[in-house]
Design an enzyme around this catalytic site. Structure first.
Site, PDB file in Angstrom:
ATOM      1  CB  THR A 201      -0.862  -0.030   1.278  1.00  0.00           C
ATOM      2  OG1 THR A 201      -1.770  -1.111   1.144  1.00  0.00           O
ATOM      3  CG2 THR A 201      -1.628   1.251   1.507  1.00  0.00           C
ATOM      4  NE  ARG A 229      -9.374  -6.782   3.656  1.00  0.00           N
ATOM      5  CZ  ARG A 229      -8.345  -5.949   3.619  1.00  0.00           C
ATOM      6  NH1 ARG A 229      -8.043  -5.310   2.524  1.00  0.00           N
ATOM      7  NH2 ARG A 229      -7.614  -5.752   4.693  1.00  0.00           N
TER       8      ARG A 229
HETATM    9  N1  ASP Z   1      -3.936  -1.766   4.702  1.00  0.00           N
HETATM   10  C1  ASP Z   1      -4.140  -2.429   3.443  1.00  0.00           C
HETATM   11  C2  ASP Z   1      -5.420  -3.218   3.520  1.00  0.00           C
HETATM   12  O1  ASP Z   1      -5.653  -3.863   4.518  1.00  0.00           O
HETATM   13  C3  ASP Z   1      -3.042  -3.346   3.068  1.00  0.00           C
HETATM   14  C4  ASP Z   1      -1.666  -2.781   3.165  1.00  0.00           C
HETATM   15  O2  ASP Z   1      -1.427  -1.822   3.881  1.00  0.00           O
HETATM   16  O3  ASP Z   1      -0.791  -3.302   2.471  1.00  0.00           O
HETATM   17  O4  ASP Z   1      -6.143  -3.246   2.548  1.00  0.00           O
END
Ligand code: ASP
Length: 335
Positions: A201, A229
């Protein structure tokens, strides 16, 4: 077209410009990123991509642009890079599709916008910004969000644009390891432990020359996610938060735990209500997340330009740049 003006923001009318206070922080995800496991060419490619993102945001800030525009510039650069789990290079869901989420918040007015589950918007952060500025809403999802983005004239890409072979392979591994995990086979652990690839992310927080904060986050979510989700990244207060009275925050990690702890708001609230130093506030938020079995990282910036980049994982792709325009990048615990 949804173009009704949003509620009148409580923005501070005039502030004097001080170019020396500009600051940008970015992250490109947290996970088990260990020096001995990351090939040198991949490390260098990530550092180059982080540096490009920092320079893109810095160009905006140095020219007297807003923290919001700097956050967008920094995030768009990472969304366009296949290295990060956002925009091009997003991870695949169980059905083999890229479903992306993004959010943005302005610390001056506390206006915010977000999109979730979009599959064709080239730069989800731009769609989040359009929701903030061009609609009465905060969060739009799926087909509706895509229709809105199209009406706003944002670039729409064929879903194939987001494909990368690397992410496709990860999906196959994740699907396989899930079956293995159900069988409690020891091999599952090694496949699952490769989670530095799953948390990619991106996020940015910025302070502009007027002293205004902004924060944004963009993601493809988790590999092999199912049933629509949605994680923390498009949730204001969980993955993203900005308030000139405290801090701007962008988070990365296992989204469910960041939602349950209201991680970004939790960090800001400690600073605003308790006067907690920002590094301690970030550390405490990560402790709360760890207490319910989560891990990840946070970037935090206050209106004085003080900042923290904290993570509870092996590493976090991250970087910062200030007035002098010298980009600093870090990946591992020892940089
Ligand atoms: N926080 C993001 C999610 O749960 C994933 C990530 O930070 O890589 O969708």
């Amino acid at each position: 077209m949804i173009t009704a003006t949003r509620q009148v923001p409580h923005a501070t009318p005039t502030k004097s410009a001080d170019h020396t206070r500009i600051r940008l922080l970015i992250h490109g995800g947290a996970g088990a990123i260990l020096r001995e496991k990351l090939a040198l060419d991949r490390e260098q490619a990530h550092r180059r991509a982080l540096t490009d993102s920092l320079h893109a945001g810095h160009t905006v800030l140095a020219a007297g642009g807003s923290s919001i525009d700097a956050v967008i510039a920094a995030i768009v650069t990472m969304e366009d890079s296949p290295l990060f789990n956002a925009g091009k290079g997003s991870v695949f869901n169980h059905e083999g599709r890229n479903e992306m989420d993004a959010s943005i918040m302005d610390g001056d007015s506390r206006m915010a916008g977000a999109v979730a589950g979009v599959t064709t918007v080239r730069n989800p952060i731009r769609a989040a910004h359009a929701v903030m500025t061009q609609s009465k809403h905060v969060l739009l999802i799926g087909a509706g969000a895509e229709r809105f983005a199209t009406e706003q004239g944002l670039e729409i890409s064929d879903p194939g644009y987001f494909y990368t072979q690397h992410r496709w392979k990860q999906l196959q591994q994740a699907i396989a390891s899930e079956q293995i995990m159900l069988d409690h086979d020891a091999d599952a652990e090694s496949a699952a432990s490769d989670n530095h690839e799953k948390h990619g992310t991106v996020g940015a927080v910025a302070l502009d020359c007027f002293g205004n904060l902004a924060a944004g986050t963009s993601t493809g979510g988790l590999t092999n996610k199912r049933y629509g989700r949605i994680g923390d990244s498009p949730i204001i207060g969980a993955g993203t938060y900005a308030d000139n009275r405290s801090v701007a925050v962008s988070a990365t990690g296992v989204g469910e735990m960041f939602i349950r702890t209201a991680a970004a708001f939790h960090t800001a609230a400690q600073v605003r209500l308790l006067g907690t130093p920002i590094d301690q506030a970030a550390a405490h938020t990560l402790t709360e997340i760890a207490a319910i079995g989560g891990e990840g990282g946070l970037i935090v910036l206050d209106p004085q330009g003080r900042y923290a980049m904290r993570f509870s994982t092996g590493g976090m792709y991250r970087g910062t740049i200030g007035y002098d325009g010298i980009a600093w990048t870090g990946i591992f615990t020892d940089n």
